[in-house]
Design an enzyme around this catalytic site. Sequence first.
Site, mmCIF file in Angstrom:
data_model
loop_
_atom_site.group_PDB
_atom_site.id
_atom_site.type_symbol
_atom_site.label_atom_id
_atom_site.label_comp_id
_atom_site.label_asym_id
_atom_site.label_seq_id
_atom_site.Cartn_x
_atom_site.Cartn_y
_atom_site.Cartn_z
ATOM 1 N N TYR A 108 20.781 29.564 -43.232
ATOM 2 C CA TYR A 108 20.679 28.754 -42.009
ATOM 3 C C TYR A 108 21.632 29.316 -40.949
ATOM 4 C CZ TYR A 108 20.836 25.039 -38.612
ATOM 5 O OH TYR A 108 20.787 24.346 -37.423
ATOM 6 N N SER A 134 23.468 27.061 -33.115
ATOM 7 C CA SER A 134 24.277 26.065 -33.836
ATOM 8 C C SER A 134 25.706 26.572 -33.948
ATOM 9 C CB SER A 134 23.692 25.873 -35.237
ATOM 10 O OG SER A 134 24.594 25.183 -36.085
HETATM 11 P P1 NDP Z 1 14.774 17.312 -36.447
HETATM 12 O O1 NDP Z 1 14.450 17.555 -37.875
HETATM 13 O O2 NDP Z 1 15.055 15.930 -36.001
HETATM 14 O O3 NDP Z 1 13.629 17.930 -35.516
HETATM 15 C C1 NDP Z 1 13.115 19.213 -35.789
HETATM 16 C C2 NDP Z 1 11.898 19.486 -34.933
HETATM 17 O O4 NDP Z 1 11.452 20.816 -35.239
HETATM 18 C C3 NDP Z 1 10.758 18.526 -35.213
HETATM 19 O O5 NDP Z 1 10.152 18.168 -33.999
HETATM 20 C C4 NDP Z 1 9.809 19.351 -36.057
HETATM 21 O O6 NDP Z 1 8.454 18.990 -35.776
HETATM 22 C C5 NDP Z 1 10.055 20.763 -35.515
HETATM 23 N N1 NDP Z 1 9.669 21.767 -36.498
HETATM 24 C C6 NDP Z 1 10.298 22.102 -37.646
HETATM 25 N N2 NDP Z 1 9.557 23.012 -38.322
HETATM 26 C C7 NDP Z 1 8.441 23.224 -37.587
HETATM 27 C C8 NDP Z 1 7.292 24.022 -37.768
HETATM 28 N N3 NDP Z 1 7.119 24.820 -38.856
HETATM 29 N N4 NDP Z 1 6.329 24.001 -36.820
HETATM 30 C C9 NDP Z 1 6.466 23.230 -35.736
HETATM 31 N N5 NDP Z 1 7.533 22.453 -35.486
HETATM 32 C C10 NDP Z 1 8.506 22.448 -36.421
HETATM 33 O O7 NDP Z 1 16.043 18.275 -36.151
HETATM 34 P P2 NDP Z 1 16.957 18.481 -34.855
HETATM 35 O O8 NDP Z 1 16.381 17.823 -33.679
HETATM 36 O O9 NDP Z 1 18.341 18.183 -35.231
HETATM 37 O O10 NDP Z 1 16.869 20.068 -34.718
HETATM 38 C C11 NDP Z 1 16.356 20.724 -33.569
HETATM 39 C C12 NDP Z 1 17.024 22.087 -33.472
HETATM 40 O O11 NDP Z 1 18.414 21.917 -33.277
HETATM 41 C C13 NDP Z 1 16.868 22.954 -34.731
HETATM 42 O O12 NDP Z 1 16.624 24.275 -34.340
HETATM 43 C C14 NDP Z 1 18.238 22.833 -35.401
HETATM 44 O O13 NDP Z 1 18.541 23.955 -36.186
HETATM 45 C C15 NDP Z 1 19.134 22.727 -34.179
HETATM 46 N N6 NDP Z 1 20.431 22.128 -34.433
HETATM 47 C C16 NDP Z 1 20.538 20.893 -35.000
HETATM 48 C C17 NDP Z 1 21.781 20.349 -35.244
HETATM 49 C C18 NDP Z 1 21.969 19.038 -35.928
HETATM 50 O O14 NDP Z 1 23.099 18.758 -36.421
HETATM 51 N N7 NDP Z 1 20.971 18.164 -35.982
HETATM 52 C C19 NDP Z 1 22.999 21.056 -34.840
HETATM 53 C C20 NDP Z 1 22.776 22.358 -34.272
HETATM 54 C C21 NDP Z 1 21.534 22.843 -34.056
HETATM 55 P P3 NDP Z 1 7.335 18.699 -36.899
HETATM 56 O O15 NDP Z 1 8.024 18.408 -38.201
HETATM 57 O O16 NDP Z 1 6.534 17.561 -36.351
HETATM 58 O O17 NDP Z 1 6.531 19.954 -36.938
HETATM 59 C C1 8X3 Z 2 23.457 22.091 -37.619
HETATM 60 C C2 8X3 Z 2 24.935 21.875 -37.655
HETATM 61 O O1 8X3 Z 2 27.029 22.112 -39.054
HETATM 62 O O2 8X3 Z 2 25.021 21.254 -40.149
HETATM 63 O O3 8X3 Z 2 23.153 23.306 -37.054
HETATM 64 O O4 8X3 Z 2 25.180 23.587 -39.586
HETATM 65 S S1 8X3 Z 2 25.555 22.245 -39.177
#
Ligand code: NDP
Ligand code: 8X3
Length: 249
Positions: free
Chosen positions: A148, A135
């Site tokens: 985080y 991120s």
């Molecule tokens: P979402 O919440 O939309 O999706 C998260 C996914 O992670 C879900 O499929 C969830 O599946 C899975 N997950 C979370 N915890 C668990 C667990 N304990 N076991 C199995 N699966 C898990 O978030 P994003 O798509 O935005 O996030 C995906 C990645 O991208 C993360 O690592 C996040 O930190 C990163 N990211 C996101 C950003 C943003 O602004 N959205 C920016 C930068 C990075 P389920 O709940 O079904 O288990």
């Molecule tokens: C998710 C982006 O800016 O909310 O990783 O940390 S931010």
Amino acid sequence: MKTVLVTGATAGIGEACARAFVEAGWKVIATGRRAERLEALVDELGADRVHPCVFDVRDEAARNAALDALPESFAKIDCLVNNAGLALGTEKAQDADLANWKTMIDTNVTALVSLTHKLLPALIASKAVIVNLSSVAATYPYTGGNVYGGSKAFVRQFSLGLRSDLAGTGVRVTSIEPGMVETEFTLVRTGGNQAASDTLYAGMRPLDGPDIADVVLWVASQPPHVNINALELMPVAQSFAGFQVAREG
Ligand code: NDP
Ligand code: 8X3
């Protein structure tokens, strides 16, 4: 046909990755806790193209059992997308819930390294690409980002370290570092507060899951001599703020 394993394919970036890779001709091992969402992906994209694996990434026994039980047609993994992850809370460190901190570390750090460690022999055998979701929070601190951001800095540095250790194996490693992506991320972070999520993304165009999936697919589609080390991206509408100064009096 190549195979990608995407953790956290039930929502957001991971779900978009599953669709993008299938559309590009790959097979997908799709993981997550929400079985019904994985079944919907199988129904949509086809059982020959998507293999669902329902497990909590923090559950070592369930994780290893699912990986050990991959069907023959999905057993050779050409790309691992370590995407499952979350933020919990926006409180300053002094007000934060320690349980939230531990959940983030267990999910974003411990589960990611454990799953990667388990798969490394197979990934080396197939000269795979490993794409880790870090991120912008790994590099740019913000108030309430504390653990985080720390967990994502770990993911970035672990990715670079893996690159170093895997020199000569043909395995490639990339750290993807997005800014704001509208997914379920903020809903999860705020404990299900849809209004807070809507407010965060209001009046600006955030990135979306398919934007990041395009980048992940592009990274995985480079020729074998090209390694994208790290890739940072943001919505045009998001950029940098200044330092804060705590003044006396
Ligand atoms: P979402 O919440 O939309 O999706 C998260 C996914 O992670 C879900 O499929 C969830 O599946 C899975 N997950 C979370 N915890 C668990 C667990 N304990 N076991 C199995 N699966 C898990 O978030 P994003 O798509 O935005 O996030 C995906 C990645 O991208 C993360 O690592 C996040 O930190 C990163 N990211 C996101 C950003 C943003 O602004 N959205 C920016 C930068 C990075 P389920 O709940 O079904 O288990
Ligand atoms: C998710 C982006 O800016 O909310 O990783 O940390 S931010």
